[in-house]
Design an enzyme around this catalytic site. Structure first.
Site, PDB file in Angstrom:
ATOM      1  N   LYS A   9       3.065  10.520   2.375  1.00 14.70           N
ATOM      2  CA  LYS A   9       4.125  11.415   1.909  1.00 14.70           C
ATOM      3  C   LYS A   9       3.631  12.846   1.698  1.00 14.70           C
ATOM      4  O   LYS A   9       4.275  13.790   2.125  1.00 14.70           O
ATOM      5  CB  LYS A   9       4.534  10.911   0.530  1.00 14.70           C
ATOM      6  CG  LYS A   9       5.918  10.680   0.272  1.00 14.70           C
ATOM      7  CD  LYS A   9       6.194  10.156  -1.126  1.00 14.70           C
ATOM      8  CE  LYS A   9       5.198   9.357  -1.879  1.00 14.70           C
ATOM      9  NZ  LYS A   9       4.477   9.869  -2.949  1.00 14.70           N
ATOM     10  N   ARG A  84      10.811  10.229  -9.553  1.00 13.80           N
ATOM     11  CA  ARG A  84      10.206   8.911  -9.440  1.00 13.80           C
ATOM     12  C   ARG A  84      10.927   7.882 -10.304  1.00 13.80           C
ATOM     13  O   ARG A  84      10.586   6.699 -10.235  1.00 13.80           O
ATOM     14  CB  ARG A  84       8.755   8.983  -9.923  1.00 13.80           C
ATOM     15  CG  ARG A  84       7.716   9.064  -8.805  1.00 13.80           C
ATOM     16  CD  ARG A  84       6.372   9.091  -9.494  1.00 13.80           C
ATOM     17  NE  ARG A  84       5.269   8.700  -8.688  1.00 13.80           N
ATOM     18  CZ  ARG A  84       4.443   9.565  -8.070  1.00 13.80           C
ATOM     19  NH1 ARG A  84       4.685  10.847  -8.096  1.00 13.80           N
ATOM     20  NH2 ARG A  84       3.409   9.113  -7.413  1.00 13.80           N
ATOM     21  N   ARG A 121      -9.473   6.208   0.419  1.00 11.66           N
ATOM     22  CA  ARG A 121      -9.452   7.572  -0.103  1.00 11.66           C
ATOM     23  C   ARG A 121     -10.338   7.686  -1.345  1.00 11.66           C
ATOM     24  O   ARG A 121     -10.960   8.729  -1.579  1.00 11.66           O
ATOM     25  CB  ARG A 121      -8.006   7.970  -0.449  1.00 11.66           C
ATOM     26  CG  ARG A 121      -7.878   9.390  -0.941  1.00 11.66           C
ATOM     27  CD  ARG A 121      -6.433   9.800  -1.122  1.00 11.66           C
ATOM     28  NE  ARG A 121      -5.861   9.231  -2.326  1.00 11.66           N
ATOM     29  CZ  ARG A 121      -4.580   9.376  -2.686  1.00 11.66           C
ATOM     30  NH1 ARG A 121      -3.743  10.039  -1.903  1.00 11.66           N
ATOM     31  NH2 ARG A 121      -4.130   8.859  -3.798  1.00 11.66           N
ATOM     32  N   ARG A 127     -10.618  10.264  -6.754  1.00 10.92           N
ATOM     33  CA  ARG A 127      -9.545  10.536  -7.704  1.00 10.92           C
ATOM     34  C   ARG A 127      -9.570   9.496  -8.809  1.00 10.92           C
ATOM     35  O   ARG A 127      -9.763   8.309  -8.544  1.00 10.92           O
ATOM     36  CB  ARG A 127      -8.189  10.457  -6.985  1.00 10.92           C
ATOM     37  CG  ARG A 127      -7.618  11.809  -6.670  1.00 10.92           C
ATOM     38  CD  ARG A 127      -6.381  11.687  -5.836  1.00 10.92           C
ATOM     39  NE  ARG A 127      -5.291  10.980  -6.515  1.00 10.92           N
ATOM     40  CZ  ARG A 127      -4.025  11.054  -6.118  1.00 10.92           C
ATOM     41  NH1 ARG A 127      -3.697  11.799  -5.082  1.00 10.92           N
ATOM     42  NH2 ARG A 127      -3.090  10.406  -6.762  1.00 10.92           N
ATOM     43  N   ARG A 138       0.064   1.484  -9.884  1.00  8.66           N
ATOM     44  CA  ARG A 138       0.921   2.517  -9.285  1.00  8.66           C
ATOM     45  C   ARG A 138       1.859   1.907  -8.241  1.00  8.66           C
ATOM     46  O   ARG A 138       3.027   2.264  -8.182  1.00  8.66           O
ATOM     47  CB  ARG A 138       0.048   3.612  -8.652  1.00  8.66           C
ATOM     48  CG  ARG A 138      -0.605   4.508  -9.703  1.00  8.66           C
ATOM     49  CD  ARG A 138      -1.858   5.178  -9.187  1.00  8.66           C
ATOM     50  NE  ARG A 138      -1.585   6.087  -8.094  1.00  8.66           N
ATOM     51  CZ  ARG A 138      -2.463   6.381  -7.135  1.00  8.66           C
ATOM     52  NH1 ARG A 138      -3.660   5.821  -7.132  1.00  8.66           N
ATOM     53  NH2 ARG A 138      -2.144   7.230  -6.209  1.00  8.66           N
TER      54      ARG A 138
HETATM   55  P1  AMP Z   1       0.859  11.454  -6.893  1.00  8.60           P
HETATM   56  O1  AMP Z   1      -0.189  12.388  -6.412  1.00  8.60           O
HETATM   57  O2  AMP Z   1       2.234  11.887  -6.495  1.00  8.60           O
HETATM   58  O3  AMP Z   1       0.591  10.015  -6.522  1.00  8.60           O
HETATM   59  O4  AMP Z   1       0.834  11.521  -8.484  1.00  8.60           O
HETATM   60  C1  AMP Z   1      -0.330  11.204  -9.214  1.00  8.60           C
HETATM   61  C2  AMP Z   1       0.027  10.796 -10.636  1.00  8.60           C
HETATM   62  O5  AMP Z   1       0.702  11.871 -11.289  1.00  8.60           O
HETATM   63  C3  AMP Z   1       0.987   9.623 -10.751  1.00  8.60           C
HETATM   64  O6  AMP Z   1       0.344   8.377 -10.648  1.00  8.60           O
HETATM   65  C4  AMP Z   1       1.581   9.868 -12.128  1.00  8.60           C
HETATM   66  O7  AMP Z   1       0.680   9.515 -13.160  1.00  8.60           O
HETATM   67  C5  AMP Z   1       1.719  11.377 -12.149  1.00  8.60           C
HETATM   68  N1  AMP Z   1       3.024  11.791 -11.597  1.00  8.60           N
HETATM   69  C6  AMP Z   1       3.256  12.487 -10.445  1.00  8.60           C
HETATM   70  N2  AMP Z   1       4.563  12.682 -10.253  1.00  8.60           N
HETATM   71  C7  AMP Z   1       5.202  12.075 -11.299  1.00  8.60           C
HETATM   72  C8  AMP Z   1       6.560  11.905 -11.653  1.00  8.60           C
HETATM   73  N3  AMP Z   1       7.559  12.391 -10.907  1.00  8.60           N
HETATM   74  N4  AMP Z   1       6.826  11.226 -12.804  1.00  8.60           N
HETATM   75  C9  AMP Z   1       5.847  10.736 -13.569  1.00  8.60           C
HETATM   76  N5  AMP Z   1       4.561  10.840 -13.274  1.00  8.60           N
HETATM   77  C10 AMP Z   1       4.213  11.506 -12.145  1.00  8.60           C
END
Ligand code: AMP
Length: 183
Positions: A9, A84, A121, A127, A138
């Protein structure tokens, strides 16, 4: 954009942003950046991210609301990783005040492939949330909280096959964007 963690994504959203000129708005990137800077928001977000949990809705919504006031966001944005949850989707509808969401692109990649990509990754990026436990958490939260947004957005959703090269998936995304925005 919707799609599991590891579906590609972010990669596609960044390219779509480049192609369309609309800024890429990734809440995950914004949280990681804030964490790296050690701001209050960043430290709070980090405690959730590390465990593979979602940052609370009010915090996330506040961050997006502020981002959307910036000059570059006035014509449109490419959201990646937001909304989300249903609460976030409803808050976004209120923020947009009737301005339409053109398209919800769902990049579909099977869960086992996503898990493997995330584990790979982890070797490269280290990360904090790419540990096996956090990855499982997740992916589970995606099914529970985020996948139901497909029904929320109904006819706005276009699903593209996320398997293949970055270029192939990008072409599929562009086709859907052209179909959604022409006429
Ligand atoms: P991502 O890089 O989009 O996978 O986001 C990494 C982490 O950031 C997620 O696992 C959440 O802990 C937090 N996060 C990112 N976007 C959101 C969202 N829209 N709502 C809540 N937590 C978020």
């Amino acid at each position: 954009m919707l799609g599991r963690q590891g579906a590609g994504k972010g990669t596609q959203a960044a390219r779509i942003s480049e192609r369309t000129g609309y800024p890429w708005v990734s809440t995950g990137e914004m949280f990681r950046q804030a964490a790296a800077e050690g701001t209050e928001l960043g430290l709070l977000a980090q405690s959730y991210m590390e465990r593979g949990e979602l940052v609370p809705d009010d915090v996330t919504i506040g961050l997006v609301r502020e981002r959307l006031t910036k000059p570059d966001a006035q014509e449109g944005v490419v959201f990646d990783g937001f909304p989300r949850t249903r609460v976030q989707a409803e808050a976004l509808d209120r923020m947009l005040e009737g301005q339409a969401i053109d398209l919800v692109l769902n990049v579909e990649v099977p869960e086992n492939v996503c898990r493997q990509r995330l584990l790979a990754r982890a070797q490269i990026e280290a990360r904090a949330d790419d540990t096996p436990d956090a990855i499982d958490q997740r992916l589970a939260l995606y099914e529970e909280q985020t996948r139901p947004l497909m029904a929320y957005y109904g006819p706005k959703v276009a699903t593209v096959d996320g398997l293949g090269t970055i270029e192939e998936v990008f072409e599929r995304c562009i086709k859907e964007i052209e179909a959604a925005t022409s006429g």
